[in-house]
Design a protein around this motif. Structure first.
Motif, short mmCIF file in Angstrom:
data_model
loop_
_atom_site.label_atom_id
_atom_site.label_comp_id
_atom_site.label_asym_id
_atom_site.label_seq_id
_atom_site.Cartn_x
_atom_site.Cartn_y
_atom_site.Cartn_z
N VAL A 186 -5.70 -71.93 -14.44
CA VAL A 186 -6.89 -71.40 -15.12
C VAL A 186 -6.56 -71.06 -16.57
CG1 VAL A 186 -8.54 -69.49 -15.16
CG2 VAL A 186 -7.96 -70.59 -12.99
N HIS A 187 -5.42 -70.43 -16.78
CA HIS A 187 -5.01 -70.08 -18.14
C HIS A 187 -4.88 -71.34 -19.00
CE1 HIS A 187 -2.13 -69.05 -21.36
NE2 HIS A 187 -2.91 -67.97 -21.43
N ALA A 188 -4.26 -72.37 -18.48
CA ALA A 188 -4.10 -73.62 -19.23
C ALA A 188 -5.46 -74.22 -19.58
CB ALA A 188 -3.26 -74.61 -18.43
N GLU A 189 -6.41 -74.15 -18.65
CA GLU A 189 -7.76 -74.68 -18.91
C GLU A 189 -8.46 -73.87 -20.01
OE1 GLU A 189 -9.67 -74.71 -15.10
OE2 GLU A 189 -8.49 -76.42 -14.41
N ILE A 190 -8.27 -72.56 -19.99
CA ILE A 190 -8.88 -71.71 -21.01
C ILE A 190 -8.28 -72.02 -22.39
CG2 ILE A 190 -9.04 -69.32 -21.84
CD1 ILE A 190 -9.30 -68.51 -18.84
N ALA A 247 -6.93 -74.84 -23.38
CA ALA A 247 -7.40 -76.16 -23.80
C ALA A 247 -8.85 -76.08 -24.29
CB ALA A 247 -7.29 -77.15 -22.64
N ALA A 248 -9.69 -75.32 -23.60
CA ALA A 248 -11.09 -75.17 -24.03
C ALA A 248 -11.16 -74.46 -25.37
CB ALA A 248 -11.88 -74.41 -22.97
N GLU A 249 -10.35 -73.44 -25.55
CA GLU A 249 -10.35 -72.71 -26.82
C GLU A 249 -9.93 -73.63 -27.97
OE1 GLU A 249 -7.35 -69.52 -27.82
OE2 GLU A 249 -9.17 -68.29 -27.62
N ARG A 250 -8.97 -74.49 -27.73
CA ARG A 250 -8.54 -75.44 -28.76
C ARG A 250 -9.67 -76.39 -29.13
NH1 ARG A 250 -2.90 -76.29 -26.08
NH2 ARG A 250 -1.72 -74.66 -27.12
N ARG A 251 -10.41 -76.88 -28.11
CA ARG A 251 -11.54 -77.77 -28.39
C ARG A 251 -12.62 -77.05 -29.18
NH1 ARG A 251 -10.83 -79.02 -23.02
NH2 ARG A 251 -12.74 -77.94 -22.46
N ILE A 252 -12.91 -75.82 -28.78
CA ILE A 252 -13.98 -75.04 -29.42
C ILE A 252 -13.66 -74.75 -30.88
CG2 ILE A 252 -15.10 -72.76 -29.41
CD1 ILE A 252 -14.82 -72.88 -26.30
N THR A 253 -12.40 -74.43 -31.16
CA THR A 253 -12.03 -74.01 -32.51
C THR A 253 -11.47 -75.14 -33.37
OG1 THR A 253 -9.85 -73.30 -31.72
CG2 THR A 253 -11.61 -71.63 -31.77
#
Length: 71
Positions: free
Chosen positions: A36-40, A42-48
């Motif tokens: 879950v942490h890894a997914e978060i 990765a999502a944060e990197r995409r968002i920012t």
């Protein structure tokens, strides 16, 4: 999440009279935390992606203010 076996709800031993519930992660949930942490992350990197550090700081400041206004 409780139905999926990821959390338990128990009456707080510190507040039995008010029957306040304490939510705890189960062992199954704890085992999933690294994924879950890894997914978060990765999502944060995409968002920012493409935003400067200042842009991100501004977003955090604005969101903090919104949260403060809602509380």
């Amino acid at each position: 999440m409780e139905k999926n076996g990821l959390i338990t709800r128990e009456i707080s031993p510190d507040d039995v009279r008010r029957k306040r519930k304490v939510v705890r992660l189960t062992e199954a949930a704890l085992r999933r935390l690294p994924v879950v942490h890894a997914e978060i992350v990765a999502a944060e990197r995409r968002i920012t992606n493409g935003l400067s550090k200042q842009d991100i700081a501004d977003i955090h400041r604005i969101l903090d203010k919104i949260a403060e206004n809602l509380s």
